[in-house]
Design an enzyme around this catalytic site. Sequence first.
Site, PDB file in Angstrom:
ATOM      1  N   LYS A 115     -32.560  63.877  25.712  1.00  0.00           N
ATOM      2  CA  LYS A 115     -31.780  64.112  26.937  1.00  0.00           C
ATOM      3  C   LYS A 115     -30.818  65.104  26.644  1.00  0.00           C
ATOM      4  O   LYS A 115     -30.607  65.949  27.556  1.00  0.00           O
ATOM      5  CB  LYS A 115     -30.996  62.781  27.354  1.00  0.00           C
ATOM      6  CG  LYS A 115     -30.247  62.894  28.741  1.00  0.00           C
ATOM      7  CD  LYS A 115     -29.807  61.571  29.121  1.00  0.00           C
ATOM      8  CE  LYS A 115     -28.274  61.343  28.345  1.00  0.00           C
ATOM      9  NZ  LYS A 115     -27.676  60.165  28.794  1.00  0.00           N
ATOM     10  N   ASP A 133     -31.308  60.633  32.772  1.00  0.00           N
ATOM     11  CA  ASP A 133     -30.193  59.657  32.555  1.00  0.00           C
ATOM     12  C   ASP A 133     -30.406  58.448  33.560  1.00  0.00           C
ATOM     13  O   ASP A 133     -31.422  58.422  34.152  1.00  0.00           O
ATOM     14  CB  ASP A 133     -28.749  60.155  32.802  1.00  0.00           C
ATOM     15  CG  ASP A 133     -28.441  60.625  34.403  1.00  0.00           C
ATOM     16  OD1 ASP A 133     -29.448  60.510  35.213  1.00  0.00           O
ATOM     17  OD2 ASP A 133     -27.450  61.031  34.320  1.00  0.00           O
TER      18      ASP A 133
END
Length: 206
Positions: A115, A133
Site C-alpha cells: 500500500k 486502504d
Amino acid sequence: MHELFSRLAELNPKPTTELEYRTPFELLVAVILSAQATDVGVNKATRRLFPVAGTPRKILELGEDGLKRYISTIGLFNAKAKNVVATCRILLERHGGEVPRDRAALEALPGVGRKTANVVLNTAFGEPTIAVDTHIFRVANRTGLAPGKDVRAVEDGLLRRVPEEFLHDAHHWLILHGRYVCKARRPECPACAIRDLCRFPDKTPA
C-alpha cells in the site's frame, strides 16, 4: 464506471493526498507514519519534523531518540521511528539518498508494504497505481465497483475495471469519497454524487 468517475472528477478535478510533503522522501516518511494514524495527526508532527530533518541524512543525524521527540503523538511511534531510521540508512547506502521509483526496491524498505509503495509510486511519480486502504476497500465493496474479500483482490479488480483515463487519480477520489461521504458507520448517501450508480442495498435515507 465511466459515469461514476466522471462525476467524481467533476467535483474534484485535481485530487491529491491530504498528507503534507514537498519531496518524494517526505511523502515516503509521511506515509510510513500514517499507518493506523490520521493524516491530520501525521501533518501536525511532520510540520515540526521536516523543516529540521527533511532528508535521509538529517533524520539519521537525529537518530531514533531524536526522531521520537517529533513523532511521539503518532500511534506506534517507537516502531515507526525504528523503521524510518532504517529506511534512511538503506536509501543512503543503496539509492544515493533518493527514493527509488521501483516497487520491489520500495517494498524492501522497513515499514513499507504494498500500500505504501503504491501511494509513493502514484503520488510522487505519477504511476497509475491504487493503494487500497480501509476507505477504498469499503467503497469498492459497497458500491460494487470492485468487490473483493481482501485488499489485493480489490486492488486487482479496480485496476481491471477503472477506465484508463481515470486510473491515475482513482486512488485519491475513492479515498476522499470514503473518508467524507461513504463513511463507515453512517454513509452520507443523500448527499452522494454517485448514489444512483451505487449497489449498496442499505443506503442511508434522506
